[in-house]
Design a protein around this motif. Structure first.
Motif, PDB file in Angstrom:
ATOM      1  N   SER A   1      65.309  22.427  30.365  1.00 25.36           N
ATOM      2  CA  SER A   1      66.046  23.137  31.412  1.00 25.36           C
ATOM      3  C   SER A   1      66.857  22.227  32.335  1.00 25.36           C
ATOM      4  O   SER A   1      67.696  22.715  33.084  1.00 25.36           O
ATOM      5  CB  SER A   1      65.076  23.970  32.260  1.00 25.36           C
ATOM      6  N   ASN A   2      66.634  20.923  32.288  1.00 24.03           N
ATOM      7  CA  ASN A   2      67.318  20.009  33.195  1.00 24.03           C
ATOM      8  C   ASN A   2      68.142  18.989  32.409  1.00 24.03           C
ATOM      9  O   ASN A   2      67.658  17.901  32.083  1.00 24.03           O
ATOM     10  CB  ASN A   2      66.311  19.306  34.107  1.00 24.03           C
ATOM     11  N   ALA A   3      69.383  19.326  32.129  1.00 24.52           N
ATOM     12  CA  ALA A   3      70.269  18.455  31.348  1.00 24.52           C
ATOM     13  C   ALA A   3      70.547  17.135  32.055  1.00 24.52           C
ATOM     14  O   ALA A   3      70.947  16.158  31.415  1.00 24.52           O
ATOM     15  CB  ALA A   3      71.569  19.183  31.046  1.00 24.52           C
ATOM     16  N   GLU A   4      70.324  17.085  33.358  1.00 25.14           N
ATOM     17  CA  GLU A   4      70.562  15.850  34.112  1.00 25.14           C
ATOM     18  C   GLU A   4      69.568  14.747  33.743  1.00 25.14           C
ATOM     19  O   GLU A   4      69.767  13.587  34.101  1.00 25.14           O
ATOM     20  CB  GLU A   4      70.517  16.133  35.608  1.00 25.14           C
ATOM     21  N   LEU A   5      68.511  15.076  33.016  1.00 26.21           N
ATOM     22  CA  LEU A   5      67.548  14.068  32.577  1.00 26.21           C
ATOM     23  C   LEU A   5      68.080  13.247  31.395  1.00 26.21           C
ATOM     24  O   LEU A   5      67.472  12.249  31.011  1.00 26.21           O
ATOM     25  CB  LEU A   5      66.219  14.717  32.207  1.00 26.21           C
ATOM     26  N   HIS A   6      69.213  13.657  30.831  1.00 21.01           N
ATOM     27  CA  HIS A   6      69.840  12.909  29.732  1.00 21.01           C
ATOM     28  C   HIS A   6      70.203  11.511  30.201  1.00 21.01           C
ATOM     29  O   HIS A   6      70.798  11.331  31.261  1.00 21.01           O
ATOM     30  CB  HIS A   6      71.099  13.658  29.266  1.00 21.01           C
ATOM     31  N   ASP A   7      69.827  10.507  29.413  1.00 23.14           N
ATOM     32  CA  ASP A   7      70.164   9.112  29.700  1.00 23.14           C
ATOM     33  C   ASP A   7      70.887   8.543  28.477  1.00 23.14           C
ATOM     34  O   ASP A   7      70.242   8.212  27.476  1.00 23.14           O
ATOM     35  CB  ASP A   7      68.898   8.309  29.983  1.00 23.14           C
TER      36      ASP A   7
ATOM     37  N   MET B   1      68.810  15.855  23.981  1.00 26.45           N
ATOM     38  CA  MET B   1      69.245  14.777  24.866  1.00 26.45           C
ATOM     39  C   MET B   1      68.689  13.432  24.431  1.00 26.45           C
ATOM     40  O   MET B   1      67.785  13.364  23.602  1.00 26.45           O
ATOM     41  CB  MET B   1      68.827  15.067  26.315  1.00 26.45           C
ATOM     42  N   VAL B   2      69.234  12.385  25.016  1.00 25.67           N
ATOM     43  CA  VAL B   2      68.722  11.033  24.835  1.00 25.67           C
ATOM     44  C   VAL B   2      67.875  10.701  26.054  1.00 25.67           C
ATOM     45  O   VAL B   2      68.217  11.050  27.185  1.00 25.67           O
ATOM     46  CB  VAL B   2      69.881  10.025  24.659  1.00 25.67           C
ATOM     47  N   THR B   3      66.757  10.034  25.808  1.00 20.96           N
ATOM     48  CA  THR B   3      65.797   9.750  26.869  1.00 20.96           C
ATOM     49  C   THR B   3      65.096   8.420  26.619  1.00 20.96           C
ATOM     50  O   THR B   3      65.083   7.927  25.486  1.00 20.96           O
ATOM     51  CB  THR B   3      64.748  10.893  26.952  1.00 20.96           C
ATOM     52  N   ASN B   4      64.497   7.884  27.653  1.00 21.48           N
ATOM     53  CA  ASN B   4      63.631   6.712  27.495  1.00 21.48           C
ATOM     54  C   ASN B   4      62.177   7.124  27.323  1.00 21.48           C
ATOM     55  O   ASN B   4      61.314   6.277  27.115  1.00 21.48           O
ATOM     56  CB  ASN B   4      63.771   5.763  28.685  1.00 21.48           C
ATOM     57  N   GLU B   5      61.915   8.406  27.431  1.00 18.59           N
ATOM     58  CA  GLU B   5      60.545   8.903  27.287  1.00 18.59           C
ATOM     59  C   GLU B   5      60.227   9.131  25.816  1.00 18.59           C
ATOM     60  O   GLU B   5      61.027   9.724  25.089  1.00 18.59           O
ATOM     61  CB  GLU B   5      60.382  10.192  28.086  1.00 18.59           C
ATOM     62  N   PRO B   6      59.050   8.698  25.362  1.00 19.20           N
ATOM     63  CA  PRO B   6      58.720   8.809  23.942  1.00 19.20           C
ATOM     64  C   PRO B   6      58.242  10.199  23.506  1.00 19.20           C
ATOM     65  O   PRO B   6      57.953  10.398  22.327  1.00 19.20           O
ATOM     66  CB  PRO B   6      57.610   7.772  23.764  1.00 19.20           C
TER      67      PRO B   6
END
Length: 161
Positions: free
Chosen positions: A66-72, A53-58
Motif C-alpha cells: 500500500s505504500n509505494a514510497e517504500l520503493h528504493d 518494488m525494489v527494497t533493501n528488505e529481504p
C-alpha cells in the motif's frame, strides 16, 4: 500510466477482492516504480503482468503493498507483488515467461535476488525457478496465509560474466 486500466482489469480477473491491487494502488506504484512492471501482450492484447518494488528488505511486509514510497531504486531485492495472467490465457506458459523476464531484469540490474510471497499451492511452481521457501510469512495480506520465497543470485557467477 496509459496501462493502468489494463493492469487493474488483469489483477481483478486474477485475485480475490481482498488481495487484488486497486486502480489507485496501481497509479501510486506506477508513479513510484513504473520500471518495475512488465506486461505481456499476445497479438496486441495484454494477457498478463508482473510487478513489485525494489527494497533493501529481504522479505515483503504488508505495508509495501500500500505504500509505494517504500520503493528504493538502489535496493538489493526485487520484490514481486503480483504475477497475473487472464484466466482464459492460462496454461500457455505466459506466467513462466513473465517470471523469467522479471528475474533476468533483476539480475541485469545487479540485485541480490528476487523475493515474493505465495500461497502453499504455488510453492512448487516458484521452486522450479530457483526460489526457496523460508516458511509461513508474517504477511497477512488479504487475510490469506502466505509463504516467503527467495531467489538469491550467485554473486560469484555474476562477477565472472
Amino acid at each position: 500510466m496509459k496501462d493502468v486500466d489494463t493492469l487493474t482489469e488483469i489483477e481483478a480477473e486474477s485475485f480475490p477482492p481482498a488481495e487484488k491491487a486497486t486502480r489507485e494502488s496501481f497509479e501510486k506504484r506506477l508513479a513510484a516504480f513504473a520500471d518495475c512492471f512488465l506486461i505481456l501482450e499476445e497479438n496486441g492484447r495484454a494477457v498478463g503482468l508482473i510487478d513489485g518494488m525494489v527494497t533493501n528488505e529481504p522479505k515483503i511486509r504488508d505495508e509495501m503493498f500500500s505504500n509505494a514510497e517504500l520503493h528504493d531504486p538502489r535496493g538489493k531485492w526485487q520484490s514481486i507483488f503480483g504475477l497475473a495472467v487472464r484466466p482464459q490465457d492460462r496454461k500457455k506458459g505466459y506466467a513462466s515467461a513473465l517470471l523469467r523476464s522479471f528475474i533476468e531484469k533483476a539480475r541485469q540490474e545487479g540485485r541480490a535476488g528476487v523475493i515474493l510471497t505465495c500461497k502453499a499451492e504455488l510453492i512448487d511452481f516458484y521452486s522450479r525457478f530457483g526460489f526457496v521457501s523460508s516458511g509461513v510469512s508474517a504477511s497477512v495480506h488479504g487475510g490469506a496465509v502466505w509463504y516467503d520465497m527467495t531467489l538469491t543470485f550467485d554473486r560469484s557467477a555474476q562477477a565472472q560474466n
